[in-house]
Design an enzyme around this catalytic site. Structure first.
Site, PDB file in Angstrom:
ATOM      1  N   CYS A  25       0.823  -1.211   0.000  1.00 43.38           N
ATOM      2  CA  CYS A  25       0.000   0.000   0.000  1.00 43.38           C
ATOM      3  C   CYS A  25       0.854   1.256   0.000  1.00 43.38           C
ATOM      4  O   CYS A  25       0.398   2.322  -0.413  1.00 43.38           O
ATOM      5  CB  CYS A  25      -0.939  -0.002   1.200  1.00 43.38           C
ATOM      6  SG  CYS A  25      -0.106  -0.031   2.806  1.00 43.38           S
ATOM      7  N   SER A  28       9.701   2.846   6.100  1.00 40.54           N
ATOM      8  CA  SER A  28       8.253   2.692   6.196  1.00 40.54           C
ATOM      9  C   SER A  28       7.599   3.933   6.769  1.00 40.54           C
ATOM     10  O   SER A  28       8.245   4.741   7.452  1.00 40.54           O
ATOM     11  CB  SER A  28       7.905   1.490   7.075  1.00 40.54           C
ATOM     12  OG  SER A  28       8.408   0.292   6.534  1.00 40.54           O
TER      13      SER A  28
END
Length: 429
Positions: free
Chosen positions: A57, A119
């Site tokens: 995602c 991240s």
């Protein structure tokens, strides 16, 4: 041999673009084969033997390795063109959002991604499993060769070392915890609210765990496969419904969290408008964690709907960043050491063909002289004479090439050879 990574992530591209470049999990193998075919189809890249694709995602990345016939820049450009072509996007729209990382930068990036340093949630562990899935897909599609196989094996080892020797994930705020915090901006507390989860994957499971801890009034899981929805709902004393039931059930829920692998939106504007009317305009919090998105963006314009995407969680998950800086520095130091080690391995691989050629030619010389020695013995020659001839024959053959090279060289080349040959022929005493 060159390594190359081209991709985009949550820092370089909005979710509206990331969803257009995302690869569904069941298409990764096909995409890897398409990438190999693209590179071998006259692009002058010759990287078709090794390719892997990571798509989550928050990022889409293509890892490749091969001999570059027309340079790194051409390879980078060709890789960017492949992503645009595969997803039928204008190249000019995609290129500004791509990062292009050759050689050690590609290695460093892979290590950082797997370790959770790249991240949205610093130190999050989910990305490591996603990388392992990507590698399995690439391997099944024939995309892994010597270099990418070694790169990813070392990547997983580095991630394990970082997570076991630093506190990189100790102070992180997970996406699931951030989802709860964001919902509490609309509702003072989750307790007393009706919560709906759409999907039954890992992210939904994590979110359900966090929301269930807040004692909502009800918890429901909607999934295309009712059996999977029931298994997850049962863990939290909830109930399950089919996706097909959403049009009639949606208005019952105050908080909706969606994360499926659907390539098309699951919740449309008309469905939500009818739900708002049924709720008599009571506010509804909707969080779309899917890429591509599950909820049509137009829904966010409705007065009583508070729609957020995965990108909206960024500010929340960055809290506590100051507590993690020491761990980040420690992790970066580990990664840098491992990058240098891997690049040393890559450099050594360059001489492997040369060593193999030397071994093969040496073995041919050995066999030839040994055969001559056997023939001499068969004729009754004295053993000492045979051994003397064998040793002189081997020495003469090994020295012939270097002597010829030194004899034919001139000027600086001869000087370099003269300095180099003693090192090459140094023997242990």
């Amino acid at each position: 041999m060159h390594l190359l990574t081209v991709g985009l992530n949550h820092t370089t591209a909005p979710v509206s673009l990331r969803e257009k470049v995302a690869f569904p999990a069941d298409q990764i193998g096909q995409a890897v084969m398409a990438a190999r075919a693209w590179f071998s189809g006259g692009a002058g890249v010759n990287m078709s033997d090794e390719a892997a694709i990571l798509s989550t995602c928050n990022r889409t990345e293509l890892y490749a390795a091969g001999n570059l016939e027309h340079g790194v820049d051409n390879a980078i450009d060709s890789t960017a063109h492949f992503l645009a072509h595969y997803h039928q996007l204008p190249y000019a729209d995609l290129r500004p959002h791509l990062y292009t990382l050759p050689q050690d930068n590609a290695v460093r990036h892979a290590f950082r991604v797997a370790s959770g340093l790249d991240s949205m949630v610093l130190g999050e562990a989910q990305i490591l499993g996603q990388m392992k899935d990507a590698v399995r897909h690439a391997e099944a599609a024939g995309g892994l060769g010597t270099y990418l196989h070694q790169l990813f094996q070392r990547t997983f080892a580095v991630a394990k070392e970082v997570r076991s020797t630093t506190e990189i994930g100790a102070h992180s705020v997970s996406m699931a915890a951030a989802a709860v915090r964001m919902s509490e901006r609309i509702f003072d507390t989750v307790a007393g609210q009706h919560v709906l989860f759409i999907g039954a994957g890992e992210m939904i499971e994590l979110c359900a765990t966090h929301f269930a801890a807040q004692n909502p009034k009800s918890l429901t899981v909607a999934n295309r496969t009712l059996e999977r929805a029931e298994l997850l709902a049962h863990r939290f004393n909830g109930q399950a419904i089919r996706l097909a039931d959403l049009p009639t059930q949606l208005g019952k829920f105050d908080i909706i969290v969606s994360c499926t692998a659907s390539s098309l939106p699951i919740i449309g504007l008309g469905m939500v408008e009818r739900a708002v009317k049924a709720r008599r305009h009571k506010p509804m919090f909707m969080l779309d964690l899917a890429v591509p998105r599950d909820i049509e963006t137009e829904i966010g314009r409705l007065d009583d709907i508070f729609l957020y995407t995965v990108d909206d969680l960024g500010s929340i998950v960055q809290t506590g960043m100051e507590n993690r800086q020491a761990a980040v520095a420690q992790a970066e130091a580990i990664i840098e050491t491992r990058v240098q080690s891997f690049m040393h391995w890559v450099d050594n691989r360059v001489v492997v063909p040369v060593i193999q050629d030397l071994q093969e030619s040496s073995e041919a010389m050995r066999r030839l002289e040994l055969e001559r020695a056997r023939k001499m013995l068969a004729k009754g020659e004295d053993i000492e004479v045979v051994l003397e001839a064998l040793s002189k024959g081997l020495t003469a053959k090994f020295m012939h090439g270097p002597q010829q090279a030194l004899h034919n060289a001139q000027g600086d080349e001869r000087a370099r050879l003269a300095a180099l040959l003693p090192q090459l022929f140094r023997t242990k005493r």
